[in-house]
Design an enzyme around this catalytic site. Structure first.
Site, mmCIF file in Angstrom:
data_model
loop_
_atom_site.group_PDB
_atom_site.id
_atom_site.type_symbol
_atom_site.label_atom_id
_atom_site.label_comp_id
_atom_site.label_asym_id
_atom_site.label_seq_id
_atom_site.Cartn_x
_atom_site.Cartn_y
_atom_site.Cartn_z
ATOM 1 N N PRO A 36 -2.341 1.548 -3.967
ATOM 2 C CA PRO A 36 -2.231 1.477 -5.423
ATOM 3 C C PRO A 36 -2.170 0.036 -5.908
ATOM 4 O O PRO A 36 -1.624 -0.841 -5.230
ATOM 5 C CB PRO A 36 -0.906 2.198 -5.709
ATOM 6 N N ARG A 41 0.304 -6.637 -2.900
ATOM 7 C CA ARG A 41 0.755 -8.021 -3.043
ATOM 8 C C ARG A 41 0.120 -8.838 -1.930
ATOM 9 O O ARG A 41 0.203 -8.467 -0.764
ATOM 10 C CB ARG A 41 2.273 -8.108 -2.922
ATOM 11 N N ARG A 72 -0.092 7.157 6.658
ATOM 12 C CA ARG A 72 -1.547 7.267 6.562
ATOM 13 C C ARG A 72 -2.119 7.532 7.953
ATOM 14 O O ARG A 72 -1.714 6.907 8.927
ATOM 15 C CB ARG A 72 -2.144 6.001 5.969
#
Length: 134
Positions: A36, A41, A72
């Site tokens: 997302p 960062r 994941r």
């Protein structure tokens, strides 16, 4: 997530726009569709003290570590790693053709125990995107 940490040898600055490299890595991570926007960062750390390969002072390196949340599947992590690494290779292609350069990337899952988060970026970024729409 991810938190992308880019380390590079100081001698690379004579050959490469480091900010452009960071932006290319960040954009590639987002383009995977896995992470997302509000969680991504990218930060860069110049390394002034390093020894690469045979220790020759011309040797250069870039190492990228993408720290991600757990869960994941391996194939998703591998594909994301490959897409980000391809962007790194493209961004450094001219230097790679002319100088000794080692490129590495690893994706590391963060143990959720002791991993704390407090983040308002998701909501703020969504509002900015909504405002920018015609």
């Amino acid at each position: 997530m991810p938190h992308i940490i880019v380390e590079y040898s100081a001698n690379l600055e004579t050959d490469l726009d480091i900010r452009a490299l960071a932006e290319a890595i960040h954009a590639a991570a987002l383009a995977t569709g896995v992470f997302p926007v509000g969680g991504c960062r990218t930060r860069v750390a110049r390394r002034d003290v390093y020894v690469v390969g045979d220790g020759h002072t011309d040797n250069r390196f870039v190492h990228i570590q993408a720290r991600i949340g757990v869960g994941r599947p391996p194939e998703v992590r591998q594909k994301a790693a490959e897409q980000i690494f391809e962007a790194v290779k493209q961004a450094t292609a001219i230097v790679f053709a002319a100088r000794p350069l080692g490129l590495t990337l690893e994706i590391v899952e963060i143990d959720p125990v002791g991993s704390l988060k407090h983040n308002n970026l998701h909501d703020i970024i969504a509002a900015r995107q909504k405002e920018a729409r015609p």
